[in-house]
Scaffold this motif. Structure first.
Motif, mmCIF file in Angstrom:
data_model
loop_
_atom_site.group_PDB
_atom_site.id
_atom_site.type_symbol
_atom_site.label_atom_id
_atom_site.label_comp_id
_atom_site.label_asym_id
_atom_site.label_seq_id
_atom_site.Cartn_x
_atom_site.Cartn_y
_atom_site.Cartn_z
ATOM 1 N N ASN A 209 0.815 -1.216 0.000
ATOM 2 C CA ASN A 209 0.000 0.000 0.000
ATOM 3 C C ASN A 209 0.846 1.262 0.000
ATOM 4 O OD1 ASN A 209 -2.744 0.459 -0.396
ATOM 5 N ND2 ASN A 209 -3.298 -0.629 1.463
ATOM 6 N N VAL A 210 2.082 1.145 -0.415
ATOM 7 C CA VAL A 210 2.933 2.313 -0.626
ATOM 8 C C VAL A 210 2.617 2.875 -2.012
ATOM 9 C CG1 VAL A 210 5.305 3.108 -0.905
ATOM 10 C CG2 VAL A 210 4.738 1.447 0.885
ATOM 11 N N PHE A 211 2.469 4.189 -2.092
ATOM 12 C CA PHE A 211 2.117 4.763 -3.391
ATOM 13 C C PHE A 211 3.211 5.687 -3.916
ATOM 14 C CE2 PHE A 211 0.609 8.040 -0.510
ATOM 15 C CZ PHE A 211 0.830 9.218 -1.191
ATOM 16 N N GLN A 212 3.275 5.742 -5.231
ATOM 17 C CA GLN A 212 4.217 6.611 -5.939
ATOM 18 C C GLN A 212 3.425 7.628 -6.746
ATOM 19 O OE1 GLN A 212 6.461 4.609 -8.978
ATOM 20 N NE2 GLN A 212 7.227 6.522 -9.876
ATOM 21 N N GLN A 213 3.768 8.870 -6.627
ATOM 22 C CA GLN A 213 3.106 9.922 -7.386
ATOM 23 C C GLN A 213 3.805 10.114 -8.726
ATOM 24 O OE1 GLN A 213 3.586 12.739 -4.037
ATOM 25 N NE2 GLN A 213 1.416 13.204 -4.327
ATOM 26 N N ILE A 214 3.013 10.213 -9.770
ATOM 27 C CA ILE A 214 3.522 10.582 -11.091
ATOM 28 C C ILE A 214 3.105 12.026 -11.309
ATOM 29 C CG2 ILE A 214 3.462 10.102 -13.554
ATOM 30 C CD1 ILE A 214 2.756 7.231 -12.907
ATOM 31 N N PRO A 215 4.035 12.973 -11.208
ATOM 32 C CA PRO A 215 3.668 14.393 -11.212
ATOM 33 C C PRO A 215 3.093 14.855 -12.542
ATOM 34 C CG PRO A 215 6.046 14.138 -11.345
ATOM 35 C CD PRO A 215 5.494 12.773 -11.094
ATOM 36 N N TYR A 216 2.243 15.831 -12.450
ATOM 37 C CA TYR A 216 1.656 16.448 -13.641
ATOM 38 C C TYR A 216 2.743 17.177 -14.420
ATOM 39 C CZ TYR A 216 -1.417 19.416 -16.433
ATOM 40 O OH TYR A 216 -2.057 20.041 -17.464
ATOM 41 N N PRO A 217 2.929 16.818 -15.704
ATOM 42 C CA PRO A 217 4.021 17.422 -16.486
ATOM 43 C C PRO A 217 3.617 18.776 -17.063
ATOM 44 C CG PRO A 217 2.923 15.769 -17.793
ATOM 45 C CD PRO A 217 2.225 15.774 -16.452
ATOM 46 N N GLY A 218 3.362 19.728 -16.201
ATOM 47 C CA GLY A 218 2.820 21.009 -16.629
ATOM 48 C C GLY A 218 3.673 21.736 -17.640
ATOM 49 N N GLU A 219 5.016 21.639 -17.490
ATOM 50 C CA GLU A 219 5.866 22.392 -18.395
ATOM 51 C C GLU A 219 5.864 21.819 -19.811
ATOM 52 O OE1 GLU A 219 6.802 20.508 -15.993
ATOM 53 O OE2 GLU A 219 8.184 19.006 -16.765
ATOM 54 N N GLN A 220 5.335 20.589 -19.977
ATOM 55 C CA GLN A 220 5.328 19.972 -21.295
ATOM 56 C C GLN A 220 3.950 19.992 -21.930
ATOM 57 O OE1 GLN A 220 7.477 16.249 -21.634
ATOM 58 N NE2 GLN A 220 8.414 16.570 -19.641
ATOM 59 N N MET A 221 2.948 20.511 -21.223
ATOM 60 C CA MET A 221 1.600 20.483 -21.733
ATOM 61 C C MET A 221 1.324 21.713 -22.585
ATOM 62 S SD MET A 221 1.027 17.687 -20.391
ATOM 63 C CE MET A 221 -0.691 17.246 -20.412
ATOM 64 N N GLU A 222 0.304 21.595 -23.425
ATOM 65 C CA GLU A 222 -0.018 22.667 -24.350
ATOM 66 C C GLU A 222 -0.924 23.696 -23.670
ATOM 67 O OE1 GLU A 222 -1.675 21.005 -27.837
ATOM 68 O OE2 GLU A 222 -0.124 19.495 -28.043
ATOM 69 N N GLY A 223 -0.654 24.963 -23.933
ATOM 70 C CA GLY A 223 -1.499 26.017 -23.393
ATOM 71 C C GLY A 223 -1.045 26.468 -22.023
ATOM 72 N N ALA A 224 -1.198 27.743 -21.756
ATOM 73 C CA ALA A 224 -0.735 28.288 -20.489
ATOM 74 C C ALA A 224 -1.837 28.358 -19.443
ATOM 75 C CB ALA A 224 -0.169 29.697 -20.718
ATOM 76 N N GLY A 225 -3.084 28.583 -19.871
ATOM 77 C CA GLY A 225 -4.173 28.710 -18.916
ATOM 78 C C GLY A 225 -4.751 27.374 -18.514
ATOM 79 N N ARG A 226 -5.454 27.358 -17.382
ATOM 80 C CA ARG A 226 -6.043 26.109 -16.895
ATOM 81 C C ARG A 226 -7.008 25.524 -17.902
ATOM 82 N NH1 ARG A 226 -8.573 26.208 -11.065
ATOM 83 N NH2 ARG A 226 -6.358 26.053 -10.546
#
Length: 374
Positions: free
Chosen positions: A335-352
């Motif tokens: 039950n140990v979990f690993q987070q896969i972070p959101y790759p914000g710097e590689q995603m398209e568009g600047a706004g939410r």
């Protein structure tokens, strides 16, 4: 040609790892046995995260969609572009895409198989959230499509209702019962359609009846409280339920989510019992892992898909407004979990509003090449 066949295996591996799509890897596999042996198996790059631009707080569908590697946030191109005029995705059942030209007033509603590019035209249905398939239309002699449609009253979504369709039907058949809440997961097992909704309820439809009939509705929270008593749930999180078909049986997965803690439990209930009880807990899936998103859930073998770890539950964070976790991986044993972070710097568009939000999982399980048979 002798010069090309003598390229070092390490260099070929490096080159193939940088290719953006499986179509390019197919070309490398077809050059010669040396190139094929030096290139990572296509299955090593799967499964993919399905991302959409639909606002997170709406009940769906994916809408404008794309595919991404879970780790590294690299976008994947299948090599067969989406047909012109069908920009909206209403689900990714099995190896198929459910595509529409317009979500509210559609004139084209198509199931498309991504490898063969086979297409099946469905009767148009507005406001479709998700599409589920009981079997692969290319291989199953008797399959059914089930669509979930949003219902509105004075501009507010009041729930979802199901529609059933077989290839010989002229139109969809609507469920006879009252509407459901948002569907969190769905699975087919022994001629029945199982799904869980946001109201913590399990529903079961008998597909062998005409029209399909609701044969069970079970409030899952009661079964969970009976299992844990009034103690705090694992991780202190809010539970969400998923049904997953696995090796000929049906599992019930409970995901607990809190701001900083996540936990998971997997059960093997007696689905035929009059009262659903969570007694048989599963802690070892062998070489398999489970993949959960909104809608379809499935199991993959780590021996066949070398990108994944065994005995884990992979979950995309499709219900969070904060772009922090792209996905999480929970080891079922510890039950140990690993987070896969959101790759914000590689995603398209600047706004939410332009961000790609992880929605579910997609995996081509049929091989691209005969030599790649799993």
């Amino acid at each position: 040609m002798a010069g090309w066949t003598s390229i070092p295996a390490e260099l070929l591996t490096e080159i193939s790892g940088r290719l953006p799509g499986d179509a390019d890897r197919i070309h490398i596999h077809q050059v010669c046995s040396h190139w094929r042996a030096s290139t990572s198996r296509l299955a090593a790059c799967r499964p993919w995260i399905v991302a959409g631009r639909e606002p997170w707080n709406l009940v769906g569908p994916v809408g404008e969609h794309s595919f991404w590697l879970p780790l590294g946030g690299r976008r994947i191109y299948l090599g067969t572009p989406t047909p012109a005029g069908l920009p909206y995705c209403c689900g990714t059942p099995l190896d198929w895409l459910a595509l529409m030209d317009n979500l509210q007033s559609p004139t084209r509603f198509v199931l498309r198989e991504t490898l063969s590019e086979a297409e099946i035209f469905l009767p148009c249905l507005p406001a479709v959230v998700q599409v589920f398939l009981s079997g692969d239309p290319l291989t199953s002699p008797d399959w059914m499509a089930i669509a979930s449609q949003k219902l509105y009253s004075t501009g507010t979504c009041m729930g979802q209702t199901l529609f059933f369709w077989r290839p010989e039907d002229a139109a969809w058949t609507m469920q006879l019962e009252r509407p459901n809440g948002r569907i969190d997961s769905a699975a087919f097992h022994q001629g029945k359609f199982y799904f869980t909704d946001i109201g913590w309820t399990l529903h079961v439809y008998d597909l062998d009846r005409s029209p399909p009939k609701l044969v069970r509705s079970t409030y899952l929270y009661s079964a969970l409280r009976e299992r844990h008593g009034f103690r705090q749930f694992p991780g202190g999180g809010r539970p969400t339920w998923y049904v997953v078909a696995f090796n000929g049986e049906l599992l019930l997965v409970v995901m607990y989510r809190a701001p900083n803690i996540k936990a998971v439990e997997v059960y093997r209930p007696d689905w035929e019992a009059e009262r659903l009880e969570l007694r048989d807990k599963v802690t070892d899936l062998g070489e398999y892992s489970l993949f959960l998103g909104r809608g379809d859930a499935f199991a993959l073998c780590a021996k066949d898909f070398t990108m994944i770890r065994r005995n884990c539950v992979y979950f995309v964070e499709h219900d969070t407004v904060k772009h922090q976790d792209w996905a999480i991986v929970l080891d079922l044993g510890s039950n140990v979990f690993q987070q896969i972070p959101y790759p914000g710097e590689q995603m398209e568009g600047a706004g939410r509003s332009n961000h790609w939000t992880a929605y579910s999982w997609f995996c081509l399980r049929r091989p691209f090449l005969k030599a790649e048979a799993q």
